[in-house]
Design a protein around this motif. Structure first.
Motif, PDB file in Angstrom:
ATOM      1  N   SER A 112      64.733 -24.245  33.106  1.00  0.00           N
ATOM      2  CA  SER A 112      63.960 -23.400  33.965  1.00  0.00           C
ATOM      3  C   SER A 112      64.598 -23.271  35.308  1.00  0.00           C
ATOM      4  O   SER A 112      64.948 -24.246  36.048  1.00  0.00           O
ATOM      5  CB  SER A 112      62.602 -23.797  33.670  1.00  0.00           C
ATOM      6  OG  SER A 112      61.814 -23.016  34.670  1.00  0.00           O
ATOM      7  N   PRO A 113      64.916 -22.292  36.029  1.00  0.00           N
ATOM      8  CA  PRO A 113      64.986 -20.996  35.390  1.00  0.00           C
ATOM      9  C   PRO A 113      66.150 -20.856  34.152  1.00  0.00           C
ATOM     10  O   PRO A 113      67.089 -21.447  34.701  1.00  0.00           O
ATOM     11  CB  PRO A 113      64.875 -19.913  36.473  1.00  0.00           C
ATOM     12  CG  PRO A 113      65.695 -20.879  37.231  1.00  0.00           C
ATOM     13  CD  PRO A 113      65.312 -22.012  37.338  1.00  0.00           C
ATOM     14  N   GLU A 135      70.556 -16.299  37.587  1.00  0.00           N
ATOM     15  CA  GLU A 135      69.621 -17.001  37.193  1.00  0.00           C
ATOM     16  C   GLU A 135      68.451 -15.864  36.922  1.00  0.00           C
ATOM     17  O   GLU A 135      68.524 -14.878  37.850  1.00  0.00           O
ATOM     18  CB  GLU A 135      68.712 -18.069  37.889  1.00  0.00           C
ATOM     19  CG  GLU A 135      69.868 -19.293  37.968  1.00  0.00           C
ATOM     20  CD  GLU A 135      69.249 -20.238  39.212  1.00  0.00           C
ATOM     21  OE1 GLU A 135      68.381 -19.995  39.772  1.00  0.00           O
ATOM     22  OE2 GLU A 135      69.689 -21.754  38.912  1.00  0.00           O
ATOM     23  N   VAL A 136      67.584 -15.837  36.045  1.00  0.00           N
ATOM     24  CA  VAL A 136      66.491 -14.932  35.870  1.00  0.00           C
ATOM     25  C   VAL A 136      65.564 -15.168  36.800  1.00  0.00           C
ATOM     26  O   VAL A 136      64.772 -16.347  37.032  1.00  0.00           O
ATOM     27  CB  VAL A 136      65.772 -15.008  34.378  1.00  0.00           C
ATOM     28  CG1 VAL A 136      64.532 -13.901  34.499  1.00  0.00           C
ATOM     29  CG2 VAL A 136      67.174 -14.617  33.469  1.00  0.00           C
ATOM     30  N   GLY A 141      58.263  -8.150  37.427  1.00  0.00           N
ATOM     31  CA  GLY A 141      57.516  -8.517  38.738  1.00  0.00           C
ATOM     32  C   GLY A 141      56.926  -9.867  38.573  1.00  0.00           C
ATOM     33  O   GLY A 141      56.267 -10.401  39.518  1.00  0.00           O
ATOM     34  N   LEU A 142      56.942 -10.496  37.305  1.00  0.00           N
ATOM     35  CA  LEU A 142      56.280 -11.740  37.168  1.00  0.00           C
ATOM     36  C   LEU A 142      57.389 -12.844  37.477  1.00  0.00           C
ATOM     37  O   LEU A 142      58.579 -12.862  36.775  1.00  0.00           O
ATOM     38  CB  LEU A 142      55.721 -11.945  35.736  1.00  0.00           C
ATOM     39  CG  LEU A 142      54.412 -11.057  35.387  1.00  0.00           C
ATOM     40  CD1 LEU A 142      54.270 -10.956  34.231  1.00  0.00           C
ATOM     41  CD2 LEU A 142      53.466 -11.317  36.396  1.00  0.00           C
ATOM     42  N   ALA A 143      57.138 -13.556  38.374  1.00  0.00           N
ATOM     43  CA  ALA A 143      58.300 -14.675  38.436  1.00  0.00           C
ATOM     44  C   ALA A 143      58.295 -15.832  37.511  1.00  0.00           C
ATOM     45  O   ALA A 143      57.088 -16.032  36.869  1.00  0.00           O
ATOM     46  CB  ALA A 143      57.769 -15.332  39.968  1.00  0.00           C
ATOM     47  N   LEU A 144      59.298 -16.282  37.453  1.00  0.00           N
ATOM     48  CA  LEU A 144      59.398 -17.358  36.172  1.00  0.00           C
ATOM     49  C   LEU A 144      59.233 -18.774  36.783  1.00  0.00           C
ATOM     50  O   LEU A 144      59.616 -19.086  37.699  1.00  0.00           O
ATOM     51  CB  LEU A 144      60.888 -17.434  35.558  1.00  0.00           C
ATOM     52  CG  LEU A 144      60.847 -16.536  34.128  1.00  0.00           C
ATOM     53  CD1 LEU A 144      60.782 -14.939  34.476  1.00  0.00           C
ATOM     54  CD2 LEU A 144      62.099 -16.851  33.495  1.00  0.00           C
ATOM     55  N   PRO A 146      57.883 -22.758  34.970  1.00  0.00           N
ATOM     56  CA  PRO A 146      57.904 -23.639  33.921  1.00  0.00           C
ATOM     57  C   PRO A 146      56.344 -23.372  32.897  1.00  0.00           C
ATOM     58  O   PRO A 146      56.458 -23.355  31.671  1.00  0.00           O
ATOM     59  CB  PRO A 146      57.742 -24.923  34.193  1.00  0.00           C
ATOM     60  CG  PRO A 146      58.556 -25.062  35.518  1.00  0.00           C
ATOM     61  CD  PRO A 146      58.108 -23.796  36.043  1.00  0.00           C
ATOM     62  N   GLN A 147      55.427 -23.030  33.429  1.00  0.00           N
ATOM     63  CA  GLN A 147      54.168 -22.730  32.553  1.00  0.00           C
ATOM     64  C   GLN A 147      54.245 -21.530  32.001  1.00  0.00           C
ATOM     65  O   GLN A 147      53.502 -21.431  31.059  1.00  0.00           O
ATOM     66  CB  GLN A 147      52.944 -22.890  33.697  1.00  0.00           C
ATOM     67  CG  GLN A 147      52.690 -24.181  34.580  1.00  0.00           C
ATOM     68  CD  GLN A 147      53.563 -24.735  35.478  1.00  0.00           C
ATOM     69  OE1 GLN A 147      54.277 -23.802  35.931  1.00  0.00           O
ATOM     70  NE2 GLN A 147      53.445 -25.936  36.036  1.00  0.00           N
ATOM     71  N   ASN A 148      54.760 -20.336  32.652  1.00  0.00           N
ATOM     72  CA  ASN A 148      54.539 -19.229  32.159  1.00  0.00           C
ATOM     73  C   ASN A 148      55.948 -18.653  31.424  1.00  0.00           C
ATOM     74  O   ASN A 148      55.951 -17.511  30.947  1.00  0.00           O
ATOM     75  CB  ASN A 148      54.196 -18.101  32.877  1.00  0.00           C
ATOM     76  CG  ASN A 148      55.173 -17.822  34.113  1.00  0.00           C
ATOM     77  OD1 ASN A 148      56.122 -18.302  34.074  1.00  0.00           O
ATOM     78  ND2 ASN A 148      54.569 -16.770  34.879  1.00  0.00           N
ATOM     79  N   GLN A 149      57.152 -19.324  31.528  1.00  0.00           N
ATOM     80  CA  GLN A 149      58.473 -18.978  31.171  1.00  0.00           C
ATOM     81  C   GLN A 149      58.504 -18.451  29.739  1.00  0.00           C
ATOM     82  O   GLN A 149      59.110 -17.046  29.543  1.00  0.00           O
ATOM     83  CB  GLN A 149      59.453 -20.019  31.183  1.00  0.00           C
ATOM     84  CG  GLN A 149      60.807 -19.664  31.103  1.00  0.00           C
ATOM     85  CD  GLN A 149      61.943 -20.548  31.721  1.00  0.00           C
ATOM     86  OE1 GLN A 149      61.545 -21.354  32.618  1.00  0.00           O
ATOM     87  NE2 GLN A 149      63.014 -20.801  30.648  1.00  0.00           N
ATOM     88  N   GLN A 150      57.976 -19.064  28.711  1.00  0.00           N
ATOM     89  CA  GLN A 150      58.126 -18.667  27.269  1.00  0.00           C
ATOM     90  C   GLN A 150      57.360 -17.286  27.200  1.00  0.00           C
ATOM     91  O   GLN A 150      58.227 -16.507  26.508  1.00  0.00           O
ATOM     92  CB  GLN A 150      57.424 -19.532  26.347  1.00  0.00           C
ATOM     93  CG  GLN A 150      57.768 -19.385  24.859  1.00  0.00           C
ATOM     94  CD  GLN A 150      57.378 -20.402  24.062  1.00  0.00           C
ATOM     95  OE1 GLN A 150      56.848 -21.331  24.363  1.00  0.00           O
ATOM     96  NE2 GLN A 150      57.393 -20.329  22.614  1.00  0.00           N
ATOM     97  N   SER A 151      56.400 -17.111  27.780  1.00  0.00           N
ATOM     98  CA  SER A 151      55.477 -15.803  27.802  1.00  0.00           C
ATOM     99  C   SER A 151      56.210 -14.812  28.298  1.00  0.00           C
ATOM    100  O   SER A 151      56.285 -13.608  27.900  1.00  0.00           O
ATOM    101  CB  SER A 151      54.155 -16.097  28.001  1.00  0.00           C
ATOM    102  OG  SER A 151      53.418 -16.843  27.128  1.00  0.00           O
TER     103      SER A 151
END
Length: 320
Positions: A112-113, A135-136, A141-144, A146-151
């Motif tokens: 991550s990222p 890097e992504v 508009g949603l920042a990456l 670790p908590q939401n990266q997969q979604s």
């Protein structure tokens, strides 16, 4: 006949008892089911009460009660592509329309990222010229994080799609501004230290130059003084030598005026062997000055005390 009736009555009573027992067992089973349902309901209500009570306690400052419930997986909210704010400085933004369905043609790294490792040729990403080794930064508009990266990464399959990437080492404008301010402050402090150090060095160099100048002046004054003293000593020596030479010349003139017999007697004394008797005609003895006619054997020559034969200086002492 009576015996038969009695047997029938006994069988009826047994049948009644049996039916009564079945009804009782059935009733007990129903009661047990009701109790189970009631206990289950009570336990669920107590857990909800404890959850709400924990939240209230948390607001009051007491420790929260950790619930054993599993939190649902993060699901990104629906995003309106038109509402996405403009990309920050240094962020590259790529848009994919509804018509551009299918894989993007990008291979990402783990972690991550995620970083773009490769872009497949003749893919949507290749046509958009998405760079590798970037890097992504955000998707729709949603920042990456670790908590939401997969979604959030799952949005890559959706269209329309807005993909923001950033170069390695990118930092937000606020962070860059703070770093710049910090660097400027450190540079100003460094310049101030350099200024103080330069002044100190200039002072040291000035003091060294003054010391060297003072030492050179003292050396020149000492050399001048030594030179003057040396010239004075040389002058005195020349005068003393001249005076001694004049005395010797006067002494030699005096010796030259001696009578011939004294001259001859003096020569005989100088050349005579030990024990030889020398006399001057017409005189009872010899003048003492006849013994001082040669400088190498005289005690006094031209008024100057001479060094004794064998070394040493004549004095008033003597031995017997």
């Amino acid at each position: 006949m009576g015996k038969k009736r009695k047997a029938d009555s006994e069988s009826e009573e047994k049948k009644k008892k049996k039916d009564k027992k079945k009804k009782k067992d059935k009733k007990n089973k129903k009661d047990k089911k009701k109790d189970k349902k009631k206990k289950k309901k009570d336990s669920s209500s107590s857990s909800s009460d404890s959850d709400s009570g924990g939240e209230q306690d948390g607001e009051a400052g007491s420790p929260k009660v950790v619930s054993s419930k599993v939190l649902p997986e993060f699901e990104p909210p629906p995003v309106n592509i038109a509402d996405i704010p403009p990309a920050e400085d240094g962020i590259l933004r790529f848009r994919f329309s509804i018509e551009e369905k299918g894989p993007l043609g990008v291979r990402f790294s783990g972690g991550s990222p995620p970083m773009i490792l490769a872009v497949n040729p003749d893919s949507f990403a290749s046509k958009k010229k998405i760079p590798v080794n970037h890097e992504v930064h955000a998707i729709n508009g949603l920042a990456l994080v670790p908590q939401n990266q997969q979604s959030v990464m799952a949005f890559l399959k959706n269209r329309p799609l807005v993909l923001d990437v950033r170069p390695l080492g990118w930092k937000p404008a606020e962070v860059v501004k703070e770093l710049k301010k910090k660097q400027e402050k450190e540079e100003a402090e460094r310049q101030a230290r350099m200024l103080v150090e330069n002044k100190r060095r200039e002072q040291v160099a000035k003091e060294a130059a003054e010391d060297a100048e003072r030492f050179a002046a003292e050396k020149a004054a000492k050399e001048e003084k030594d030179k003057a003293e040396r010239e004075q000593l040389q002058k005195r020596a020349r005068e003393a030598h001249r005076e001694q030479r004049e005395k010797e010349e006067e002494f030699k003139k005096m010796l030259a005026q001696e009578p011939p017999e004294f001259k001859k007697a003096a020569e005989d004394i100088m050349e005579a062997e030990y024990g030889t008797e020398i006399q001057v005609a017409g005189r009872r003895g010899l003048p003492l000055r006849l013994l001082t006619r040669r400088k190498e054997v005289a005690w006094v020559w031209a008024g100057e005390v001479q060094e004794l034969i064998g070394g040493g200086q004549p004095d008033d002492t003597f031995t017997q």
